[in-house]
Design an enzyme around this catalytic site. Structure first.
Site, PDB file in Angstrom:
ATOM      1  NE  ARG A 230      44.497  41.427  34.590  1.00 38.59           N
ATOM      2  CZ  ARG A 230      43.750  40.626  33.853  1.00 38.59           C
ATOM      3  NH1 ARG A 230      42.411  40.685  33.964  1.00 38.59           N
ATOM      4  NH2 ARG A 230      44.287  39.776  33.009  1.00 38.59           N
ATOM      5  CD  GLU A 259      42.876  38.826  40.926  1.00 39.62           C
ATOM      6  OE1 GLU A 259      42.033  39.634  40.499  1.00 39.62           O
ATOM      7  OE2 GLU A 259      43.390  37.945  40.203  1.00 39.62           O
ATOM      8  CG  HIS A 281      40.031  36.971  38.507  1.00 44.02           C
ATOM      9  ND1 HIS A 281      41.227  37.633  38.475  1.00 44.02           N
ATOM     10  CD2 HIS A 281      39.590  36.948  37.221  1.00 44.02           C
ATOM     11  CE1 HIS A 281      41.510  37.998  37.230  1.00 44.02           C
ATOM     12  NE2 HIS A 281      40.516  37.593  36.454  1.00 44.02           N
TER      13      HIS A 281
END
Length: 314
Positions: A230, A259, A281
């Site tokens: 993360r 994000e 991601h």
């Protein structure tokens, strides 16, 4: 049973969600803004999410609250479990579905950074190889990965699989676990001895900011660092600074504290740096992994219907 999917777009447009109709009447939203989360949840028994944040403000109460939240992920730091417990809402995650996918991207980023692939592909793409008159180009210098030390921070399912591949590539592997197993090393040892460090630990109160300026200073000059955990596990500003100053020789990341990361994020300024590879991601999302994830969510819902607890984290 009434089911709603709040952020189907994050699961990929190629993934067919029609199999969810096996377990209920399904409403699918491609994206849901924070302002709409609460009203869209009301009246549904099961809520399926991936990245949407569920907390005291967005979760309904009483009869309006869902019975079960299914997260299409292993990590659930975007869900306030205390609020769910207070309101009697079950929470189920999915474990192990993306190990091969994340491992594949992790190793891809490491190999690309170690071999300076961005530079080499750029010289053919921009025409400099064609017009340079030399049959080959060997700058910038790159080194073999065999014999290097690869540190794996967080050796769960994904980290352990990455360690397997690293050994197969001829690396000496060090692992650092939250719960030492007699074979892992202390964080300081991993930082000091590793030529490559990949991060796979969950985000918890203990791991938030785990890799900051102090830890980076303990790393070898020219170390390759890849964060697949993360974003908030690291101090992203400190990482960016270490890249621009040359202490970190290669930085890869598939995860970010925000994000998508905005223009004032530390990584925005280094996004085109030749020693940096940033991906959106996506490492968890090979088609096969997403299909497994959906199957697991359906099994979680069926178990809930039978009064069983499966993959429950509440």
């Amino acid at each position: 049973m009434k089911i709603c999917v709040l952020d189907a777009a994050t699961l990929g447009e190629d993934l067919d969600l029609s199999s969810l109709s096996q377990v209920g009447n399904v409403t699918v939203y491609q994206q849901t803004s924070p302002e709409l989360v609460r009203e869209r949840i009301v009246g549904h028994d099961v809520v399926i999410i991936n990245k949407v944040k569920l907390n005291e403000r967005t979760l309904p109460e009483g009869k309006d609250a869902p019975a079960l939240i299914c997260i299409c992920a292993t990590g659930y730091d975007n869900i306030d479990l205390n609020v769910c417990r207070e309101r009697g809402i079950g929470v189920a995650n999915v474990v192990g579905y993306s190990s091969e996918s994340v491992t594949q991207v992790t190793v891809g980023l490491v190999l690309s950074l170690v071999t300076n692939l961005s530079d080499y592909t750029a010289c053919t793409a921009d025409g400099s190889y064609t017009h340079g008159g030399c049959a080959n180009r060997l700058t910038p210098t790159y080194h073999e990965i065999a014999g290097k030390t690869w540190g794996v921070l967080g050796a769960g399912k994904i980290g352990s699989r990455v360690a397997d591949v690293a050994r197969a590539l001829g690396c000496r592997v060090l692992t650092c676990r939250r719960h030492p197993d007699g074979q892992s090393v202390e964080l300081d040892t991993l930082l000091a001895e590793s030529d490559i460090i990949t991060i796979h630990t969950p985000l918890t109160a203990e791991t938030r900011g785990l890799i900051g300026a102090k830890e980076i200073a303990k790393m070898k000059e020219g170390v390759v660092v890849v964060n697949m955990a993360r974003g908030a596990v690291t101090d992203e500003a400190a990482l960016a600074k270490a890249v621009t100053e040359g202490h970190i020789g290669g930085l890869g990341a598939d995860v970010f504290s925000i994000e998508p990361f905005p223009e004032d994020h530390p990584f925005f300024e280094i996004r085109n740096h030749p020693a940096v590879l940033l991906t959106p991601h996506m490492s968890w999302g090979a088609y096969e992994a997403r299909a497994r994830c959906l199957d697991e969510v359906i099994m979680n819902i069926r178990a809930f219907e039978r009064g069983e607890k499966r993959n429950r984290v509440d």
